[in-house]
Design an enzyme around this catalytic site. Structure first.
Site, PDB file in Angstrom:
ATOM      1  N   ASN A   7       0.932  -1.144   0.310  1.00 18.16           N
ATOM      2  CA  ASN A   7       0.146   0.152  -0.043  1.00 18.16           C
ATOM      3  C   ASN A   7       0.661   1.690  -0.164  1.00 18.16           C
ATOM      4  O   ASN A   7       0.327   2.420  -0.170  1.00 18.16           O
ATOM      5  CB  ASN A   7      -0.714   0.293   1.147  1.00 18.16           C
ATOM      6  CG  ASN A   7      -1.887  -1.290   1.023  1.00 18.16           C
ATOM      7  OD1 ASN A   7      -2.563  -1.470   0.290  1.00 18.16           O
ATOM      8  ND2 ASN A   7      -2.236  -1.591   2.402  1.00 18.16           N
ATOM      9  N   HIS A  20     -15.035  -1.855   4.263  1.00 23.19           N
ATOM     10  CA  HIS A  20     -14.208  -2.787   5.432  1.00 23.19           C
ATOM     11  C   HIS A  20     -14.264  -3.074   6.128  1.00 23.19           C
ATOM     12  O   HIS A  20     -15.153  -2.543   7.310  1.00 23.19           O
ATOM     13  CB  HIS A  20     -12.719  -1.722   5.619  1.00 23.19           C
ATOM     14  CG  HIS A  20     -11.902  -2.492   6.270  1.00 23.19           C
ATOM     15  ND1 HIS A  20     -11.516  -2.497   7.322  1.00 23.19           N
ATOM     16  CD2 HIS A  20     -10.419  -2.864   5.400  1.00 23.19           C
ATOM     17  CE1 HIS A  20     -10.409  -3.500   7.429  1.00 23.19           C
ATOM     18  NE2 HIS A  20      -9.701  -3.261   6.174  1.00 23.19           N
ATOM     19  N   GLU A  61     -16.549   3.923   1.272  1.00 27.16           N
ATOM     20  CA  GLU A  61     -15.309   3.809   1.492  1.00 27.16           C
ATOM     21  C   GLU A  61     -14.695   5.062   0.153  1.00 27.16           C
ATOM     22  O   GLU A  61     -15.931   4.769  -0.984  1.00 27.16           O
ATOM     23  CB  GLU A  61     -14.442   2.900   1.117  1.00 27.16           C
ATOM     24  CG  GLU A  61     -14.492   2.169   3.088  1.00 27.16           C
ATOM     25  CD  GLU A  61     -13.949   0.697   2.321  1.00 27.16           C
ATOM     26  OE1 GLU A  61     -13.167   0.844   1.390  1.00 27.16           O
ATOM     27  OE2 GLU A  61     -14.661  -0.079   2.939  1.00 27.16           O
ATOM     28  N   SER A  76     -11.210  -1.099  -1.355  1.00 30.90           N
ATOM     29  CA  SER A  76     -10.354  -2.057  -0.903  1.00 30.90           C
ATOM     30  C   SER A  76      -9.949  -3.322  -2.181  1.00 30.90           C
ATOM     31  O   SER A  76      -9.157  -3.547  -1.980  1.00 30.90           O
ATOM     32  CB  SER A  76      -9.510  -1.643   0.358  1.00 30.90           C
ATOM     33  OG  SER A  76     -10.479  -2.789   1.180  1.00 30.90           O
ATOM     34  N   ASP A 114     -14.011   6.447   4.622  1.00 32.45           N
ATOM     35  CA  ASP A 114     -13.332   5.420   4.864  1.00 32.45           C
ATOM     36  C   ASP A 114     -12.026   6.851   3.519  1.00 32.45           C
ATOM     37  O   ASP A 114     -12.198   5.776   2.812  1.00 32.45           O
ATOM     38  CB  ASP A 114     -13.333   4.882   4.973  1.00 32.45           C
ATOM     39  CG  ASP A 114     -12.630   4.023   5.288  1.00 32.45           C
ATOM     40  OD1 ASP A 114     -11.455   4.482   4.855  1.00 32.45           O
ATOM     41  OD2 ASP A 114     -12.626   3.151   6.302  1.00 32.45           O
ATOM     42  N   HIS A 142      -7.648   4.468   1.009  1.00 27.47           N
ATOM     43  CA  HIS A 142      -7.693   4.662  -0.076  1.00 27.47           C
ATOM     44  C   HIS A 142      -7.105   5.951  -1.043  1.00 27.47           C
ATOM     45  O   HIS A 142      -6.795   5.468  -2.460  1.00 27.47           O
ATOM     46  CB  HIS A 142      -7.663   3.019  -0.965  1.00 27.47           C
ATOM     47  CG  HIS A 142      -7.148   2.024  -0.617  1.00 27.47           C
ATOM     48  ND1 HIS A 142      -6.376   1.249  -0.315  1.00 27.47           N
ATOM     49  CD2 HIS A 142      -8.056   1.380   0.608  1.00 27.47           C
ATOM     50  CE1 HIS A 142      -5.826   0.346   0.774  1.00 27.47           C
ATOM     51  NE2 HIS A 142      -7.634   0.389   0.993  1.00 27.47           N
ATOM     52  N   LYS A 187      -1.347   3.648   4.420  1.00 28.72           N
ATOM     53  CA  LYS A 187      -1.340   2.979   3.082  1.00 28.72           C
ATOM     54  C   LYS A 187      -0.465   4.631   2.120  1.00 28.72           C
ATOM     55  O   LYS A 187       0.630   4.179   2.555  1.00 28.72           O
ATOM     56  CB  LYS A 187      -2.097   3.192   2.395  1.00 28.72           C
ATOM     57  CG  LYS A 187      -3.145   2.129   3.373  1.00 28.72           C
ATOM     58  CD  LYS A 187      -4.629   1.547   3.229  1.00 28.72           C
ATOM     59  CE  LYS A 187      -5.566   0.958   4.044  1.00 28.72           C
ATOM     60  NZ  LYS A 187      -4.881   0.214   4.118  1.00 28.72           N
TER      61      LYS A 187
END
Ligand SMILES: Cc1ncc(COP(=O)(O)O)c(C=O)c1O
Length: 382
Positions: free
Chosen positions: A42, A127, A168, A172, A197, A200, A231
């Site tokens: 990541n 997640h 998110e 992910s 979230d 990423h 990440k």
């Protein structure tokens, strides 16, 4: 060993054997062999090895090795508070509160803020840390179909109390993004509290790497953002960004914040340095997105492989005919032997039947590496 322990061991062994039989038993992989081309970590921008981040960590190594306590006891520091101010400013939020990981931040937010009588509507692809946070609260929780606003709206009509919508920014496992402007508009119209979230997207999206919410100018349309540092920031830890009141509430009621030793000084120093670098990394970010498109086009030209059009940065590689978990693992192993750090993602992390390779593109990858990986996958998947 007492007889009761041996009975318990038998039960644990039986559960592991069930996973073994289903082909879903997890094992720690060998540490990545030196020199492999990284298509898995990541560390999107290579910040875990950036000289300025390392230098900041080395300077902090003069400090105690640990923070020595919870933030509410001896673990607080001027550096941690300064980092929170830096984060709030950078992300355009009123305040931010540090957590030891993204897992702890999701657990800490969802376990503390929604209360009995409230409702959490969460994307089904959320997640595990969001789902575990939801388990820790007495609020009602319903999932909605992935990125499906009609399903979300339908469920929202039956929701009670304060209603939270958990998504998110970039998912992910599939690398697809949430329709944040539409979600924000829906939440505004129905009076729902949007929680995003940014694990990423933090560091990658926006002209200074502020994340997707800030890139879209939606800072005031979200109730909270979960920003993780394991990440693109190349480090460890996370923060919840939101109002000053939310920060105060979390530090009073969020158990994963209260009952744990704070991040060590070296991590806090490395994070401050990594954040200071982010605005200067626009070229690296552009390179990453270009390579990401190149990887998609290149792998989609390999017969038998399919990378969805909507993936960004994280790319699931599916097989026209699903070969099953053992074959996906074998394929990843063959790619590793050929010099590429490529990992299989299998059930129970993803639903059975959707096993895939997951490729992560970094600013430091090259088109030549992607070409070589495509040739290798062509050779081993035929
Ligand atoms: C979307 C998402 N949220 C939270 C986390 C947890 O973050 P951390 O690794 O910092 O615990 C992850 C990590 O994989 C993630 O992908």
């Amino acid at each position: 060993m007492p007889a009761s322990s041996s009975l318990l061991h038998q039960r644990l062994a039986a559960e592991l054997a069930r996973r073994e039989a289903a082909g879903t038993r997890r094992r720690l992989p060998a540490p990545p062999a030196p020199g492999l081309v990284d298509f898995s970590s990541n560390d999107y921008l290579g910040l875990s090895r950036h000289p300025r981040v390392l230098a900041a960590g080395q300077q902090a190594a003069q400090l105690p090795a640990g923070s020595t306590g919870s933030r509410l006891l001896t673990g607080n520091s001027q550096a941690a508070e300064a980092l929170e101010t830096q984060l709030a400013h950078f992300h355009g939020a009123e305040a931010a509160l540090l957590f030891n990981s993204g897992y702890a931040a999701n657990l800490g937010f969802f376990g503390a803020v929604p209360r009995r009588g409230d409702t959490i509507l969460y994307d089904e692809a959320s997640h595990a840390s969001v789902k575990d946070g939801i388990r820790a609260t007495p609020a009602t929780a319903w999932s909605f179909r992935h990125n499906d606003l009609a399903d979300l709206e339908h469920k929202a009509t039956r929701a009670t109390g304060a209603v939270f919508v958990a998504v998110e920014a970039l998912y992910s496992m599939d690398g697809d993004v949430a329709p944040l402007p539409e979600l924000a508009a829906l939440c505004q119209r129905l009076g729902l509290h949007l929680v995003v979230d940014e694990a990423h997207t933090n560091g990658l999206y926006g002209p200074r790497g502020e994340g997707l919410v800030a890139a879209l100018g939606l800072e005031n349309a979200v109730f909270a953002r979960i920003l993780t540092f394991g990440k693109a920031l190349g480090s460890q830890g996370a923060a919840v960004a939101g109002s000053a009141l939310l920060r105060d509430y979390l530090l009073n009621f969020s158990r994963p914040f209260i009952y744990t030793t704070a991040l060590p000084p070296v991590t806090v120093a490395s994070l401050a340095a990594a954040y200071a670098l982010l605005p200067d990394l626009q070229t690296a970010r552009e390179q990453l997105f270009q390579l990401s498109d190149y990887l998609k086009a290149t792998l989609n030209a390999v017969p038998g492989l399919h990378v969805p059009a909507g993936s960004h940065v994280i790319h699931p590689v599916f097989f026209t005919q699903n070969p099953g978990p053992a074959a996906v693992r074998a394929l990843a192993a063959a790619a590793q032997t050929a010099g590429f750090d490529v990992r299989p993602i299998v059930a129970p992390t993803v639903p059975a039947g959707t096993e895939r390779l997951r490729l992560i593109v970094h600013s430091f990858n090259t088109e030549a590496e992607i070409d070589a990986l495509a040739s290798e996958l062509l050779a081993v998947s035929c």
